[in-house]
Write an enzyme that holds these catalytic residues in place. Structure first.
Site, PDB file in Angstrom:
ATOM      1  N   GLY A 289       0.798  -1.215   0.000  1.00  0.00           N
ATOM      2  CA  GLY A 289       0.000   0.000   0.000  1.00  0.00           C
ATOM      3  C   GLY A 289       0.835   1.271   0.000  1.00  0.00           C
ATOM      4  O   GLY A 289       2.061   1.247  -0.119  1.00  0.00           O
ATOM      5  N   SER A 290       0.162   2.402   0.178  1.00  0.00           N
ATOM      6  CA  SER A 290       0.756   3.730   0.092  1.00  0.00           C
ATOM      7  C   SER A 290       1.777   3.969   1.204  1.00  0.00           C
ATOM      8  O   SER A 290       1.632   3.472   2.326  1.00  0.00           O
ATOM      9  CB  SER A 290      -0.351   4.784   0.172  1.00  0.00           C
ATOM     10  OG  SER A 290       0.189   6.064   0.373  1.00  0.00           O
ATOM     11  N   THR A 291       2.794   4.765   0.885  1.00  0.00           N
ATOM     12  CA  THR A 291       3.803   5.128   1.888  1.00  0.00           C
ATOM     13  C   THR A 291       3.214   5.985   2.996  1.00  0.00           C
ATOM     14  O   THR A 291       3.830   6.124   4.056  1.00  0.00           O
ATOM     15  CB  THR A 291       4.972   5.880   1.225  1.00  0.00           C
ATOM     16  OG1 THR A 291       4.467   7.001   0.485  1.00  0.00           O
ATOM     17  CG2 THR A 291       5.735   4.972   0.273  1.00  0.00           C
TER      18      THR A 291
ATOM     19  N   GLY B 190       1.009   5.052   4.750  1.00  0.00           N
ATOM     20  CA  GLY B 190       0.769   4.080   5.798  1.00  0.00           C
ATOM     21  C   GLY B 190       1.810   4.082   6.897  1.00  0.00           C
ATOM     22  O   GLY B 190       1.528   3.672   8.035  1.00  0.00           O
TER      23      GLY B 190
END
Length: 258
Positions: free
Chosen positions: A58-60, A62
């Site tokens: 997932g996205s950084t 996060g």
């Protein structure tokens, strides 16, 4: 039992393991209440535990979810991954959560008591012992010998296995393998062709470190002892249709292709 992983984020922790055999996206899956909100491990509580999972995705963004959880006192006290990924390792470092990777999840169980050192990469499983075993894949021509383990053995009863047994003090894996072949089958003309890389298998509070080896014999006459109640000479592709001990087929495939 001591397992050597790789240190990612320094610090130490002791507690119970919360185990999820999946990849986790902190943004959207790690709830503010310290539980997984969705997916394969929905409702698993990681708050105050050593959170073990395959890795991140997932996205950084996060990474900052872990920091927010730490500030809210709902974060895991440590993290274990099979392979660290940028989202999780960055989040662990900025949140000062001890983290290691390089640990196979199949040797862990939910609620195991453990200690973790995020600097050295060492994981200690409390109450879990390690035993070394040799496993011999014995071929006669193109046929593989498999044995159905009896009710009298201490582990993996009524599952098909190769020839396997403990490595005794002072023995090499090859010496133990030859001894086990003779004890379990009565065969003495064994030619060891290849010894593979050891791998771990968990049974209750024991982790067996398995030393796999490929061997051949000119004899197909088997004399079983008490450890097994049935034998078969099979084609390798038949393994997938049998109820076998863990990783039997996968370890053989590694031996055959290496």
């Amino acid at each position: 039992m001591i397992i050597n992983g790789r240190g990612i984020s320094p610090g130490t922790a002791k507690g119970k393991i919360a185990l999820c055999d999946d990849y986790i996206s902190p943004l959207g899956e790690m709830g503010k209440d310290g539980k997984i909100k969705s997916g394969k491990c929905e409702n698993l509580e990681f708050k105050g535990k050593i959170f073990a999972f395959k890795g991140g995705r997932g996205s950084t963004v996060g990474s900052y979810v872990l920091l927010e959880l730490k500030e809210n006192l709902t974060s895991p006290i440590a993290i274990i991954n099979e392979k660290a990924e940028l989202v999780i390792l960055t989040g662990a470092i900025i949140s000062e959560i001890p983290m290691i990777d390089g640990i196979p999840l199949n040797i862990l169980r939910n609620d195991d008591e453990a200690k973790i050192d995020g600097k050295s990469g060492i994981l200690e499983l409390l109450g879990v012992v390690q035993k070394e075993v040799s496993t011999v894949y014995l071929f006669h021509g193109d046929k593989l010998l498999v044995l159905l383990r009896s009710n009298h053995v201490s582990s993996f009863q009524n599952q098909y296995s190769a020839i396997s047994g403990h490595i005794e003090e002072g023995e090499t894996p090859e010496e133990a393998g030859r001894r086990e072949v003779l004890e379990e089958t009565g065969i003495s003309d064994v030619e060891i062709e290849k010894i593979g890389k050891p791998f771990p298998v968990r049974w209750e509070n024991i982790v067996f470190v398995v030393h796999p080896m490929l061997a051949r014999t000119k004899s197909d006459k088997i004399i079983l002892n008490w450890e097994n109640r049935e034998y078969r000479w099979i084609n390798v592709d038949e393994l997938s249709r049998l109820n076998t001990v863990p990783r039997l087929k996968e370890a053989l495939e590694e031996l055959l292709k290496s």
